[in-house]
Design a protein around this motif. Structure first.
Motif, PDB file in Angstrom:
ATOM      1  N   SER B 125       0.946  -1.223  -0.022  1.00  0.00           N
ATOM      2  CA  SER B 125       0.026   0.055  -0.020  1.00  0.00           C
ATOM      3  C   SER B 125       0.770   1.355   0.097  1.00  0.00           C
ATOM      4  O   SER B 125       1.839   1.270   0.724  1.00  0.00           O
ATOM      5  N   VAL B 126       0.868   2.158  -1.057  1.00  0.00           N
ATOM      6  CA  VAL B 126       1.693   3.184  -1.313  1.00  0.00           C
ATOM      7  C   VAL B 126       0.991   4.430  -1.279  1.00  0.00           C
ATOM      8  O   VAL B 126      -0.261   4.487  -1.647  1.00  0.00           O
ATOM      9  N   PRO B 127       1.866   5.365  -1.072  1.00  0.00           N
ATOM     10  CA  PRO B 127       1.172   6.962  -0.855  1.00  0.00           C
ATOM     11  C   PRO B 127       1.023   7.350  -2.333  1.00  0.00           C
ATOM     12  O   PRO B 127       1.575   6.860  -3.160  1.00  0.00           O
ATOM     13  N   VAL B 128      -0.033   8.108  -2.465  1.00  0.00           N
ATOM     14  CA  VAL B 128      -0.394   8.535  -4.071  1.00  0.00           C
ATOM     15  C   VAL B 128       0.923   9.245  -4.916  1.00  0.00           C
ATOM     16  O   VAL B 128       0.969   8.732  -5.793  1.00  0.00           O
ATOM     17  N   HIS B 129       1.798   9.963  -4.143  1.00  0.00           N
ATOM     18  CA  HIS B 129       2.911  10.263  -5.026  1.00  0.00           C
ATOM     19  C   HIS B 129       3.805   9.274  -5.372  1.00  0.00           C
ATOM     20  O   HIS B 129       4.786   9.551  -6.278  1.00  0.00           O
ATOM     21  N   HIS B 130       3.798   8.003  -4.994  1.00  0.00           N
ATOM     22  CA  HIS B 130       4.432   6.911  -5.378  1.00  0.00           C
ATOM     23  C   HIS B 130       4.065   6.317  -6.854  1.00  0.00           C
ATOM     24  O   HIS B 130       4.633   5.634  -7.347  1.00  0.00           O
ATOM     25  N   ILE B 131       2.792   6.737  -7.058  1.00  0.00           N
ATOM     26  CA  ILE B 131       2.225   6.155  -8.393  1.00  0.00           C
ATOM     27  C   ILE B 131       2.133   7.452  -9.325  1.00  0.00           C
ATOM     28  O   ILE B 131       2.312   7.125 -10.478  1.00  0.00           O
ATOM     29  N   VAL B 132       1.565   8.474  -9.131  1.00  0.00           N
ATOM     30  CA  VAL B 132       1.465   9.600  -9.907  1.00  0.00           C
ATOM     31  C   VAL B 132       2.039  10.966  -9.258  1.00  0.00           C
ATOM     32  O   VAL B 132       2.204  10.884  -8.165  1.00  0.00           O
ATOM     33  N   PRO B 133       2.431  11.816 -10.136  1.00  0.00           N
ATOM     34  CA  PRO B 133       2.723  12.823  -9.425  1.00  0.00           C
ATOM     35  C   PRO B 133       1.825  13.960  -8.646  1.00  0.00           C
ATOM     36  O   PRO B 133       0.490  13.757  -9.105  1.00  0.00           O
ATOM     37  N   VAL B 134       2.293  14.333  -7.533  1.00  0.00           N
ATOM     38  CA  VAL B 134       1.073  14.950  -6.589  1.00  0.00           C
ATOM     39  C   VAL B 134       1.615  16.366  -6.519  1.00  0.00           C
ATOM     40  O   VAL B 134       2.675  16.961  -6.422  1.00  0.00           O
ATOM     41  N   ASP B 135       0.798  17.416  -6.733  1.00  0.00           N
ATOM     42  CA  ASP B 135       1.114  18.907  -6.542  1.00  0.00           C
ATOM     43  C   ASP B 135       1.189  19.583  -5.262  1.00  0.00           C
ATOM     44  O   ASP B 135       2.105  20.284  -4.896  1.00  0.00           O
ATOM     45  N   VAL B 136       0.317  19.115  -4.332  1.00  0.00           N
ATOM     46  CA  VAL B 136       0.077  19.407  -2.998  1.00  0.00           C
ATOM     47  C   VAL B 136      -0.075  18.577  -2.195  1.00  0.00           C
ATOM     48  O   VAL B 136      -0.833  17.564  -2.225  1.00  0.00           O
ATOM     49  N   PHE B 137       0.732  18.846  -0.929  1.00  0.00           N
ATOM     50  CA  PHE B 137       0.576  17.632   0.337  1.00  0.00           C
ATOM     51  C   PHE B 137      -0.251  18.281   1.543  1.00  0.00           C
ATOM     52  O   PHE B 137       0.329  19.371   1.865  1.00  0.00           O
TER      53      PHE B 137
ATOM     54  N   GLU C 526      20.156   3.477 -20.737  1.00  0.00           N
ATOM     55  CA  GLU C 526      19.781   2.613 -21.319  1.00  0.00           C
ATOM     56  C   GLU C 526      18.444   1.730 -20.747  1.00  0.00           C
ATOM     57  O   GLU C 526      17.764   0.857 -21.156  1.00  0.00           O
ATOM     58  N   LEU C 527      18.743   1.655 -19.233  1.00  0.00           N
ATOM     59  CA  LEU C 527      17.902   0.814 -18.448  1.00  0.00           C
ATOM     60  C   LEU C 527      16.990   1.720 -17.976  1.00  0.00           C
ATOM     61  O   LEU C 527      15.981   0.929 -17.339  1.00  0.00           O
ATOM     62  N   LEU C 528      16.884   2.968 -18.163  1.00  0.00           N
ATOM     63  CA  LEU C 528      15.373   3.560 -17.639  1.00  0.00           C
ATOM     64  C   LEU C 528      14.335   3.697 -18.220  1.00  0.00           C
ATOM     65  O   LEU C 528      14.258   3.230 -19.654  1.00  0.00           O
ATOM     66  N   VAL C 529      13.028   3.573 -17.808  1.00  0.00           N
ATOM     67  CA  VAL C 529      11.818   3.659 -18.204  1.00  0.00           C
ATOM     68  C   VAL C 529      11.255   4.743 -17.763  1.00  0.00           C
ATOM     69  O   VAL C 529      11.441   5.241 -16.659  1.00  0.00           O
ATOM     70  N   ASP C 530      10.145   5.270 -18.532  1.00  0.00           N
ATOM     71  CA  ASP C 530       9.651   6.453 -18.023  1.00  0.00           C
ATOM     72  C   ASP C 530       8.007   6.330 -17.770  1.00  0.00           C
ATOM     73  O   ASP C 530       7.612   7.357 -17.565  1.00  0.00           O
ATOM     74  N   ASN C 531       7.726   5.375 -17.386  1.00  0.00           N
ATOM     75  CA  ASN C 531       6.493   4.988 -17.376  1.00  0.00           C
ATOM     76  C   ASN C 531       5.819   5.015 -15.842  1.00  0.00           C
ATOM     77  O   ASN C 531       4.589   5.199 -15.630  1.00  0.00           O
ATOM     78  N   HIS C 532       6.825   5.461 -15.047  1.00  0.00           N
ATOM     79  CA  HIS C 532       6.188   5.799 -13.557  1.00  0.00           C
ATOM     80  C   HIS C 532       6.337   7.349 -13.325  1.00  0.00           C
ATOM     81  O   HIS C 532       6.310   7.597 -11.899  1.00  0.00           O
ATOM     82  N   ALA C 533       6.533   8.156 -14.129  1.00  0.00           N
ATOM     83  CA  ALA C 533       6.550   9.579 -13.981  1.00  0.00           C
ATOM     84  C   ALA C 533       7.410   9.780 -13.139  1.00  0.00           C
ATOM     85  O   ALA C 533       8.600   9.494 -13.047  1.00  0.00           O
ATOM     86  N   GLU C 534       7.054  10.655 -11.835  1.00  0.00           N
ATOM     87  CA  GLU C 534       8.122  11.227 -10.927  1.00  0.00           C
ATOM     88  C   GLU C 534       8.038  10.217  -9.751  1.00  0.00           C
ATOM     89  O   GLU C 534       8.812  10.487  -8.876  1.00  0.00           O
ATOM     90  N   ALA C 535       7.329   9.129  -9.737  1.00  0.00           N
ATOM     91  CA  ALA C 535       6.933   8.420  -8.457  1.00  0.00           C
ATOM     92  C   ALA C 535       8.407   7.643  -7.915  1.00  0.00           C
ATOM     93  O   ALA C 535       8.928   7.058  -8.757  1.00  0.00           O
ATOM     94  N   PRO C 536       8.691   7.590  -6.695  1.00  0.00           N
ATOM     95  CA  PRO C 536       9.723   6.934  -6.330  1.00  0.00           C
ATOM     96  C   PRO C 536       9.375   5.703  -6.168  1.00  0.00           C
ATOM     97  O   PRO C 536       8.222   5.154  -5.713  1.00  0.00           O
ATOM     98  N   ARG C 537      10.322   4.461  -6.565  1.00  0.00           N
ATOM     99  CA  ARG C 537       9.948   3.123  -6.580  1.00  0.00           C
ATOM    100  C   ARG C 537      10.491   2.269  -5.446  1.00  0.00           C
ATOM    101  O   ARG C 537      11.722   2.586  -5.104  1.00  0.00           O
TER     102      ARG C 537
END
Lengths: 241, 168, 537
Positions: B125-137, C526-537
């Motif tokens: 279970s992850v925070p929203v910004h770990h899936i999509v960019p979030v603008d304000v927290f 070469e190993l990067l993918v961009d489908n996760h936008a800015e999210a930390p994995r």
């Protein structure tokens, strides 16, 4: 430091303010005397400074490295900066690293509202953690009749280790393991309740900055601690001697 | 000035943040002329509209359904606000993260966990910004009504958030 | 014993060699022992006993460098070196002594690997018998200590070491003479000398070899240091993973005590110096000097902030000199052959020679000692023979987990402290791990980060959690799950860990990552993918 010592008096500059001090004082002591705030976590007045949390790092003009204010002694003419965009960023990252390392669920913590880690996040403007959470599996030791140790909330500041060793003189606590696997242990890694050296004085609980060491019977947000304890005790010892 | 198209959604959370949002009481009346509530669990719209100016998200991202929803919402939202600790840190839903999803399903449903109706759990279970960019927290469990109002007003006026963050 | 008596012992040993010049030396350092050089030696001795017509005598000697082709066996006075000698090659070898050299086992000692070396630290390893003090004496050993004890003042010794320009061989490159002088000047009721033998870099085995082959050279250096700074006790902190080095050190200490070269009243003088061994329990961080001191004191081996430096407040709070094995092994030569001779080797700022352990994808795996200022190209291609199997060398990692990767197109670089640092690596203790084109640099960075992560003591936050996060992020890159934002996250975290960590371990942990990013960024991208936008994995 004992004011009776004959340490030399020096002047230095902290954040563009010229201040006077003795050369046996650390930068942190001098800053606090002059109401200049430097964030700290592992430091606690009355205990030997450890320089472990790296929050109190300051810049010293003419030195390439940043140095911890809690263990660095001032010298004549030193020019110190306690804040800069880089320092602020590093401090925020320290907080983020700590939140990502353990399992800090403020909402269900007995120390919610009275937690130094929580306060530091607010003070430093950490609104979210921009790193992956490590979600470690860590145990809870509730074997002591009066206290609980929840490793999930431990930040390894080692205040408990130091207060038990330096003030209580029992040295029940120490650290075992390396890296992120390091953790606080009682005696030779026994359940706390079975640690023969523990005097159950509770000083470790009072100095713990988070909800890792707490009194039993407290519900969410009910745990309040007396962080000034070692300071009061050591001052009393100094005056008594 | 045209009204802001405003939405609120609720992923893996307890609805406490929405309750706190409603706690604004009379201030809601001040807010009402400025916003147009186009989607929310509090109202009866069934689909998330195409163009939304501001969306408040409550709750962590815990299932594949949550993930699909938030990706869809992100695509159709200009300013995404993570509301409350679950959305910001994964909070209580995240407490299951030291276990495997299968273990949890088995613990709750026994040997025959349902294969339909219940959306599959994500590994964590992850925070929203770990899936999509979030603008304000807006951390907090829940954030106070006052915090929500002040942040929301700042966002509507394009100003930085004046409220210092506070977890828990 | 008095210097005169010791000289008698040395003379007797030299006379014996003169009477019996036909000698066979079998390498008995750990590398060759692991491919049965011990058995080779035993077989040789038994075979020679049965052949009184062949006048040769066989003995175990030190490392002869070319570990890739061990066991190595030397034959004197013929000047022959045999390689890959297996126990069952012994009959043919013995036979060849009476007839003609064994062509198929000959090792070409005119190859660059041998002739480009300048031996100071490794000097006479091919003749010194590691377990006999007499053998070290015959090779000129302990003359420097006797000279210092009988004829030189501490100030003169300090001056000699200072003028030599010797710098710490453990990695940092701090001027040795300056360090000695600081400890000598420091106030303290007692002072200590510590030899750091906690060699822990993956792929490095210089210090192990020195301890195994010439333990007396290290003891001699320590005693001279003790005399120069006013210390009467020394500790050797050696890792428990070096059982042979420990055994030979223990033996050497006992022998030196018996001969009056260590202990009370050295060589009959007023100077006393005791040496004890302390074993490390396998923690890399104990190579950091303040952690090492904590470990000797019996506390948990974790570093403390410096200053104060050990030179002011070290072991038990007393001024303490810490140098590594190789640094101490240079001292006797500086005393006997003069500071000017030492300073004539190397570059303007990096004097003398340096021992390197060649490892990884290189033909001539082994130990070499070369003058500072030699180019990486000479070391890796000329001496090391390049990569085996027709592969091409891609990069070399110097300085272990604290160092960096240097790409092949930079191999004209002069090997000295400053040049290596400029390229984002460090001299380090002397490990050189060579990679060929089949090696992934992301893997290399991940390997070293994993090492730092598991060796971090856990005291300070940036090193404890930062290395863990960096390792995690590198795994994501490798598994093609990281985005451009993750790479940016890696870079900013590297900067933070480097700037804010408490000790050298954390401060240098990002180096392999940063240097591979600098020179091989495309391998990451070469190993990067961009489908996760800015999210930390």
């Amino acid at each position: 430091m004992n004011p009776a010592t004959t340490a030399k008096v020096i002047t230095l500059t902290i954040d563009d303010r010229s201040v006077g001090a003795r050369e046996d004082q650390t930068i942190l002591q001098i800053a606090r005397e002059n109401s200049i705030h430097i964030p700290t976590l592992c430091f606690l007045e009355g205990l030997t400074p450890a320089g472990a949390c790296r929050l109190c790092l300051v810049e010293i003009v003419g030195t390439s490295r940043v140095l911890p204010a809690c263990t660095t002694y001032a010298t004549e003419g030193m020019v110190i900066r306690t804040t800069s965009p880089a320092l602020e960023a590093h401090r925020r990252t320290v907080i983020e690293l700590l939140f990502a390392e353990g399992n800090h669920i403020c909402a269900v913590c007995v120390s919610n509202g009275n937690c130094e880690l929580q306060d530091l996040a607010t003070e430093l403007g950490v609104s979210h953690i921009n790193l992956p959470y490590l979600n470690p599996t860590r145990p809870v030791d509730a074997s002591h009749p009066r206290f609980t140790l929840d490793h999930n909330r431990c930040v390894l500041c080692a205040r408990c280790v130091r207060v038990c060793d330096e003030v209580e003189g029992a040295h029940t606590w120490d650290i075992m393991g390396r890296g992120v696997d390091a953790r606080i242990i009682a005696d030779l890694n026994q359940p706390w309740g079975e640690a023969a050296s523990c005097t159950s004085c509770g000083k470790c609980v009072q100095v713990c900055p988070t909800g890792a060491l707490v009194e039993k019977g407290k519900a969410v947000a009910e745990m309040r601690k007396r962080h000034a304890l070692p300071k009061l005790i050591t001052r009393q010892q100094e005056h008594g001697s | 000035m045209s009204k802001i198209r405003f939405a609120t959604v609720w992923l893996d959370g307890c609805s406490g943040c929405h309750m706190s949002f409603l706690d604004m009481d009379l201030i809601l009346l001040d807010l009402a002329p400025k916003i147009d509530l186009v989607y929310s669990p509090l109202v009866d719209f069934k689909t998330f509209p195409d163009q939304v100016d501001v969306t408040l998200v409550e709750g962590a991202v815990s299932s594949t359904e949550d993930e699909e929803k938030i990706r869809h919402i992100r695509r159709h939202t200009k300013t995404l606000i993570a509301l409350g600790d679950c959305a910001v840190t994964s909070n209580v839903p995240g407490m299951r993260n030291t276990f495997k999803p299968e273990t949890i399903m088995q613990h709750v449903y026994g040997d025959a966990p349902p294969v339909q109706v219940i959306p599959p759990l994500l590994p964590k279970s992850v925070p929203v910004h770990h899936i999509v960019p979030v603008d304000v927290f807006i951390p907090g469990c829940p954030p106070s009504a006052d915090t929500i109002v002040k942040t929301l007003l700042a966002v509507l006026e394009g100003k930085p958030n004046p409220v210092p963050p506070r977890f828990g | 014993m008095t210097p005169e008596a010791l000289q008698q012992v040395a003379k007797a040993e030299k006379d014996a060699i003169a009477r019996q010049p036909q000698r066979i030396g079998v390498c008995t350092a750990a590398g060759c022992l692991s491919c049965k050089s011990g058995e080779v030696l035993k077989n040789l001795q038994t075979a020679l006993e049965r052949r009184p017509d062949i006048p040769y005598r066989a003995a175990g000697v030190g490392c002869m460098g070319l570990c890739a082709h061990g066991p190595l066996v030397s034959v004197e006075p013929d000047g022959l070196l045999y390689q890959d000698v297996k126990p069952n090659d012994v009959p043919a070898l013995v036979e060849s002594l009476a007839t003609k050299p064994l062509a198929e086992k000959r090792c070409d000692t005119t190859a660059p690997f041998f002739i480009r070396q300048t031996k100071v630290v490794l000097d006479k390893f091919d003749v010194i018998q590691p377990e006999r003090l007499e053998s070290y004496l015959a090779a000129g050993g302990y003359t420097a200590l006797m000279d210092c004890v009988t004829r030189r003042t501490p100030a003169e010794i300090l001056d000699e070491v200072k003028r030599s320009g010797l710098r710490g061989r453990g990695g940092g490159g701090y001027p040795t003479g300056l360090k000695w002088e600081t400890v000598a000047k420091a106030n303290g009721a007692r002072k200590y000398v510590i030899c750091n033998a906690d060699e822990g870099d993956p792929g490095a085995f210089m210090d192990r070899s020195v301890l195994e082959c010439a333990p007396h050279r290290v003891l001699e250096g320590m005693a001279i240091a003790g005399l120069a700074i006013g210390a009467t006790a020394g500790y050797i902190y050696v890792r428990a993973e070096y059982p042979l080095a420990i055994a030979r050190l223990k033996l050497a200490i006992r022998q030196a005590e018996k001969f009056g070269l260590i202990g009370d009243h050295i060589c009959g003088s007023a100077f006393s110096f005791k040496v004890e061994i302390r074993l490390g329990a396998g923690a890399f961080v104990c190579g950091e000097e303040t952690a090492l001191i904590a470990s000797i004191e019996g506390r948990r081996g974790q570093p403390r902030p410096r200053p104060p430096y050990p030179a002011e407040r070290g072991l038990w709070g007393f001024p303490t000199l810490i140098n590594n094995v190789e640094t101490f092994a240079n001292i006797s030569a500086i005393i006997t052959r003069s500071a000017d001779w030492f300073a004539s080797m190397g570059t303007a700022t990096s004097k003398g020679t340096k021992v390197f352990a060649l490892a990884g994808r290189i033909q001539n795996t082994g130990l070499i000692e070369v003058p500072m200022g030699i180019s990486l190209r000479e070391i890796i291609y000329d001496m090391g023979g390049g990569a085996p199997g027709g592969h091409s060398v891609k990069a070399v990692q110097t300085g272990g987990p604290s160092g960096g990767c240097i790409p092949a197109d930079q191999f004209d670089l002069s090997v000295d402290y400053e040049s290596l640092k400029k390229l984002g690596s460090i001299m380090g203790s002397g490990g050189m791990i060579v990679m060929d084109e089949t090696s992934s640099m992301v893997d290399v960075a991940r390997f070293f980060m994993e090492f730092c992560k598991s060796e971090s003591c856990g005291k300070c936050v940036p090193c404890r959690v930062g290395t863990t996060q960096l390792h995690h992020l590198l795994e994501q890159v490798r598994e093609r799950r990281a985005s451009r934002a993750d790479l940016a996250r890696i870079e900013s975290l590297c900067d933070m860990v480097r700037t804010t960590s408490l000790c050298g371990l954390g401060q240098t942990a990002p180096n392999p990552l940063l240097s591979t990013l600098k020179f091989f960024r495309h391998e990451y991208e070469e190993l990067l993918v961009d489908n996760h936008a800015e999210a930390p994995r």
